[in-house]
Design an enzyme around this catalytic site. Structure first.
Site, mmCIF file in Angstrom:
data_model
loop_
_atom_site.group_PDB
_atom_site.id
_atom_site.type_symbol
_atom_site.label_atom_id
_atom_site.label_comp_id
_atom_site.label_asym_id
_atom_site.label_seq_id
_atom_site.Cartn_x
_atom_site.Cartn_y
_atom_site.Cartn_z
ATOM 1 N N GLU A 146 12.531 12.977 5.205
ATOM 2 C CA GLU A 146 13.877 12.857 6.172
ATOM 3 C C GLU A 146 14.911 13.326 5.590
ATOM 4 O OE1 GLU A 146 15.471 9.770 5.369
ATOM 5 O OE2 GLU A 146 14.586 7.872 5.152
ATOM 6 N N LYS B 35 5.645 12.014 5.346
ATOM 7 C CA LYS B 35 7.100 12.027 5.849
ATOM 8 C C LYS B 35 8.196 11.975 5.407
ATOM 9 C CE LYS B 35 9.327 8.720 9.017
ATOM 10 N NZ LYS B 35 10.437 8.273 7.793
ATOM 11 N N GLU C 260 15.040 8.781 14.934
ATOM 12 C CA GLU C 260 16.181 7.900 14.653
ATOM 13 C C GLU C 260 17.408 7.527 15.174
ATOM 14 O OE1 GLU C 260 14.768 5.843 11.081
ATOM 15 O OE2 GLU C 260 16.037 3.931 11.668
ATOM 16 N N ASP D 170 5.395 7.908 3.691
ATOM 17 C CA ASP D 170 6.832 8.162 3.794
ATOM 18 C C ASP D 170 7.676 8.617 2.259
ATOM 19 O OD1 ASP D 170 8.862 8.589 5.461
ATOM 20 O OD2 ASP D 170 9.193 5.800 5.337
ATOM 21 N N ASP E 219 9.061 3.338 3.683
ATOM 22 C CA ASP E 219 9.363 2.887 3.126
ATOM 23 C C ASP E 219 10.544 2.371 3.636
ATOM 24 O OD1 ASP E 219 11.274 4.482 4.456
ATOM 25 O OD2 ASP E 219 12.595 5.882 2.803
ATOM 26 N N SER E 220 10.821 1.744 4.674
ATOM 27 C CA SER E 220 11.665 0.466 4.623
ATOM 28 C C SER E 220 10.470 -0.719 3.837
ATOM 29 C CB SER E 220 11.078 1.076 6.554
ATOM 30 O OG SER E 220 9.728 0.934 6.760
HETATM 31 O O1 KIV Z 1 10.913 3.917 7.126
HETATM 32 C C1 KIV Z 1 10.704 3.199 8.204
HETATM 33 O O2 KIV Z 1 10.173 2.178 8.624
HETATM 34 C C2 KIV Z 1 10.559 4.658 8.943
HETATM 35 C C3 KIV Z 1 10.538 4.839 10.622
HETATM 36 C C4 KIV Z 1 11.843 3.362 10.561
HETATM 37 C C5 KIV Z 1 10.859 5.130 10.893
HETATM 38 O O3 KIV Z 1 10.957 5.615 8.017
#
Ligand code: KIV
Length: 277
Positions: free
Chosen positions: A116, A114, A183, A84, A45-46
């Protein structure tokens, strides 16, 4: 290259082989990381910050992650594809988490998802895993909690903070996560978490003791040379190369030197054209 499975990733920990993960957000980058032979690709989600220009990841929607994951999936032949789960797509209930994880797999073609958070996220992880969808956990600096953390700050520096990270990672393993991202935590804590889990850890800003590493593709490629966090190593300085290429293109268009005759299509000879028009 045969596609990398969850079992392959788990085996790497036992064999002492490091796991290589990188983010990608589109087909073009996916094709390149695939060629490079990485183990795991994360549609993080970056993308909210890197692709959309937001100051944090909170505005990213499930639809947007699905869209980007589909594009990345088309470029991969080998690496395991993780998507994510964006902010508020899994926090309401384990049922909400499962429904949205299902969309990432069914519509986005992700192979795992993934989430969090540690202990508080474990029930959602358990529900998703129970339905047959592999899950990657994520503890420490969890960017979706940026406001609760008071900024993008290293976590687990205090004894209580370190114990919370350790408890969170263990809760995720117990809930069935096959891998846990660590992280923004001190290296000694990451090494201790890695030693106490049977499943592999993948670190970012967590030192060398994790079972693998993940970086944001545009960070490691140096797309923005003003971004210089301590944890980042740049393997290229593409901002310079790319801006230089655009500047040369602009200069050639303005000077009339691009396109040259070798870039143009001719259907008729100059004599014929003269006769026709
Ligand atoms: O969103 C992302 O890119 C991440 C990584 C930095 C682990 O969660």
């Amino acid at each position: 290259m045969a596609a990398i499975t969850v079992q392959d990733i788990r085996r790497k920990k036992g064999a002492g082989e490091k796991i290589v993960m990188v983010t990608a957000y589109d087909f073009t980058m996916a094709r390149l990381v695939d060629k490079a032979g990485v183990d795991m690709v994360l549609v993080g989600d970056s993308l909210g910050m890197v692709v959309q220009g937001h100051e944090d990841t909170l505005p990213v929607t499930l639809e947007e992650v699905i869209y980007h994951t589909r594009a990345v999936a088309r470029g991969l032949t080998g690496p395991h594809l993780v998507a994510d789960m964006p902010f508020m797509s899994y926090q309401l209930s384990p049922e909400q988490a499962l429904a949205n994880a299902g969309r990432l797999v069914k519509e986005g073609r992700a192979q795992s998802v993934k989430l969090e958070g540690g202990e508080r996220t474990a029930p959602a992880v358990a529900r998703i895993v129970e339905a047959g969808i592999p899950v990657v956990g994520h503890v420490g600096l969890t960017p979706q909690s940026v406001h609760a953390m008071g900024g993008f700050k290293v976590q687990g520096r205090s004894d209580a903070g370190a114990q919370a990270v350790m408890r969170g990672a263990k809760a995720l393993e117990e809930a069935g996560a096959f891998c846990v991202v660590l992280e923004g935590i001190p290296a000694d804590l990451a090494a201790a978490v890695t030693a106490s889990l049977a499943v592999p850890t993948v670190g970012i800003g967590a030192g060398a003791g994790a079972d693998g590493q993940v970086l944001v593709c545009t960070d490691l490629l140096g797309f923005d040379l003003s971004f210089t966090p301590r944890f980042l190593k740049r393997y290229a300085e593409l901002e310079t190369t790319i801006v230089g290429a655009f500047q040369t293109y602009a200069a050639e268009v303005r000077a009339g030197t691009f396109p040259g005759p070798e870039h143009a299509f001719q259907r008729r000879s100059p004599q014929e054209i003269k006769r026709l028009y």
